[in-house]
Design an enzyme around this catalytic site. Sequence first.
Site, short mmCIF file in Angstrom:
data_model
loop_
_atom_site.label_atom_id
_atom_site.label_comp_id
_atom_site.label_asym_id
_atom_site.label_seq_id
_atom_site.Cartn_x
_atom_site.Cartn_y
_atom_site.Cartn_z
N CYS B 84 0.86 -1.18 0.00
CA CYS B 84 0.00 0.00 0.00
C CYS B 84 0.89 1.22 0.00
CB CYS B 84 -0.90 0.01 1.23
SG CYS B 84 0.04 0.22 2.72
N CYS B 87 4.04 1.58 2.17
CA CYS B 87 5.28 0.95 1.71
C CYS B 87 6.05 1.93 0.81
CB CYS B 87 4.98 -0.32 0.92
SG CYS B 87 4.34 -1.66 1.92
N ASP B 493 -2.57 -27.37 -22.10
CA ASP B 493 -1.31 -28.05 -21.82
C ASP B 493 -1.46 -28.66 -20.43
OD1 ASP B 493 1.66 -26.93 -20.38
OD2 ASP B 493 1.56 -28.62 -21.77
N ASP B 665 1.81 -23.01 -20.78
CA ASP B 665 2.77 -22.22 -20.02
C ASP B 665 4.22 -22.47 -20.41
OD1 ASP B 665 4.03 -23.90 -17.22
OD2 ASP B 665 2.96 -24.84 -18.88
N ASP B 669 5.11 -24.75 -25.42
CA ASP B 669 3.77 -24.34 -25.83
C ASP B 669 3.79 -23.07 -26.65
OD1 ASP B 669 2.83 -25.23 -22.55
OD2 ASP B 669 2.39 -26.37 -24.38
#
Lengths: 62, 769
Positions: B84, B87, B493, B665, B669
Amino acid sequence: MDVLLYLIPIALLLGLGGLVAFLWSLKSGQYDDLDGAAYRILFDDDDVPPPPPPQKTHAPDQ
Amino acid sequence: MGDCLHCGDTVVGEGDFCCPGCDAAYALVQGLGLDSYYRRRALDPTQRSLKPDDDAPPRDFALHVRGDDQGGSELNLMVDGLHCAACVWLIETVLLRQPGVTKARVNMTTRRLALAWDGAATAAERIVAPVLALGYRLVPFDPALLNRETEKRDRALLRALAVAGFAMGNVMLLSVSVWAGHFQGMGPATRDLLHWISALIALPTVAYAGAPFYRSALGALRHGRVNMDVPISLAVVLAAGMSLFETATGGEHAYFDSSVTLLFFLLVGRYLDSRARSKARATAEHLVGLSATAVTVLDDDGTRRVLPPSQVQTGMAVFAAPGERIAVDGTVAAGASDVDTALITGESVPQAVTDGAKVFAGTLNLTGPLTVRVDAVGEDTLLADIVRLMERAEGGRDKYVAIADKVARWYAPVVHTLALGTFLFWWVGMGAVWQDALLTAIAVLIITCPCALGLAVPVVHVVAASRLMRQGILVKSGTALERLADADVAVFDKTGTLTLGRPELANADEIADDDLTLAASLAAASRHPLARALVRVRPGVALADGVIEEPGRGLVRGDVRLGSRVWCGVDDDGDHDGPELWLVRPGAAPVAFRFADTLRSDARDTVARLGLPATLLSGDRQAAVRAAADAAGIDDARAEQSPADKVAVLDDMAQQGHRVLMVGDGLNDAPALHAAHVSLSPATAADVSQNVADVVFQGDRLGPVAEAVHVARRAHKLVVQNFALAFLYNAVTIPLAVAGYVTPLVAAAAMSASSLVVIANALRLGAKD
């Protein structure tokens, strides 16, 4: 309608001024972080104690 | 039991902190006097935890530092772990307190940190060290490599929008005066003056702000096609031109406000659409950038250096620790280990490697440290091969024509014919003066309002993309939503897509609770993926003291061992698929922990929810693929597919007229993702696959795939509704225009009303359904 002769240029100049200001703010990157800008007004610099004074003798970074 | 004061994770036992790192971080914040941070902060569960990372890969920040012309240095970093605004404040304050730092600014939208200081590049480590100690991860990047094109285009659109907005406001001001004057006896001199001033504002605006549309229209016309920008450009230019003519001849009506308003509305639609996509793309780039690794190079004398992958050359020796991804193609020079090749080939069973074995970039080193001699870099790697295969594969998406352009193809000729017809009707049929006939004809062109039509699609897409982004689904390409809606088969996949791509404990129900806790307490000492899987089953378990890790073998504490079968001395002959660990203690039977790459929790439901015939294509062995397909409810499953095989299957389906939705992924692929009609990949995918995919989704669930398709289908319905509304509006106003009843006032009112209706309809997509 003589009043128009100076009212219209004033209106246009003001509008143009607004446009120029917007283009300047765009160029200086003020629109790059809209989320951050919204939160920065809440940052409270008073809370933070000032940084320690810089040392006179400072080892050089190698 | 409580929550760690620093990172919020649960604390086992006594104490305020979950680990020494958090303790130190808390002390650092207190020491700097910045403890208001804790009072203000709101932890975001979707962000990375603030636990300082001792097992982060080493990074050499000094390498990425650029010098500026005044002798200072600049560094750009991506930040991981921003929860947030507190930080942001903490990071900036901590950095600005370092001596020499001139600028430290975190961009909350892009999550990037721009740092500048007076001094040499070597100071980089010292300056960023406190931020790392607080638990944030910083990854340096090269801003030149980021996609700057879209940023420039967005800025240009915003400038055009600003100019159009200014012009619209002022021209409308003058136009309303003229319209009021019609009813209140404004004299022709005043009216002409106001028209001339409108011309002065409108004409440069039409030239500047209309440029994006003219360029697109000319581009299409040059290829002999018509797109939506052609009627738009014509309407704008003709309206402005005709108005200029009218003004010069002292006519009554000028349409400057119509042309400028049209430009403004369309630019708003275009800009918002482009921005929504830029944001998705930037987030996707951020995710890819965060996983970029540095390579540990071993010099001949044994010293270790950390280099970015681009600086590694063939013949160098590279070190890969257990749990680290191997960053180069090469041959093992020393060490023995097991390597997980799932991201490259889809195989879920790790392969054992020893001296002389070949390994590839992207594979995960599992059990023991390896020294790899680099064989190939850049163009010669397996990665490059796959990229070339990808480039050769016909992109299923390149020939796709967006729905707006499809509509424009018949809309433009119809409208132009109508305008011509009107002109001829008045000039020839009714015997009017040709200027009046032309006026009416152009009024027809203006009123057919490309405005609502031009907004119909972008507005819906903006709302859809924002809604999806809030759920962590990033829609990167412009026509992705349309293509998602009309996909009619799905291809998945296996490893990393249907499954999580990391080992999980598979036989937890066969193991006694005490044994599990004991094993986890030993496992907490190791970064090995199998050990981490054990700790995930017992989160918050206290690390037992005196645990020693023997690389390649296991963990030992006194006479308790947790490790590979051979090292534990277990006599089990069974041939078990998948990795396993054994726990042996004197006086108790050995306990087996079996791991498997488990299906994502909602894989079966997602496949069902999609409602499309599904196929599973995987590089893994037949048995594993069949098992996964059954678990997910997929009938058609093919195993041991190479990247080229996958592309062949997709081409086959395309030949049969199917539009394929592909989810994958791995590196293997990527060519298929490129060849599919529309493609999605999880955020844990290989870089190449994430860059190729149209949509990237975050998180551990497969649900986002079904959600994206669902939203895309709803979006399609709303787009069709918007077009219907636009046509309805045209059906009412065209007769009015042909009959000559349309004045600039009527045109402006109609344009605004139709745009508002279209936007309101699009907003219906934002609500949850």
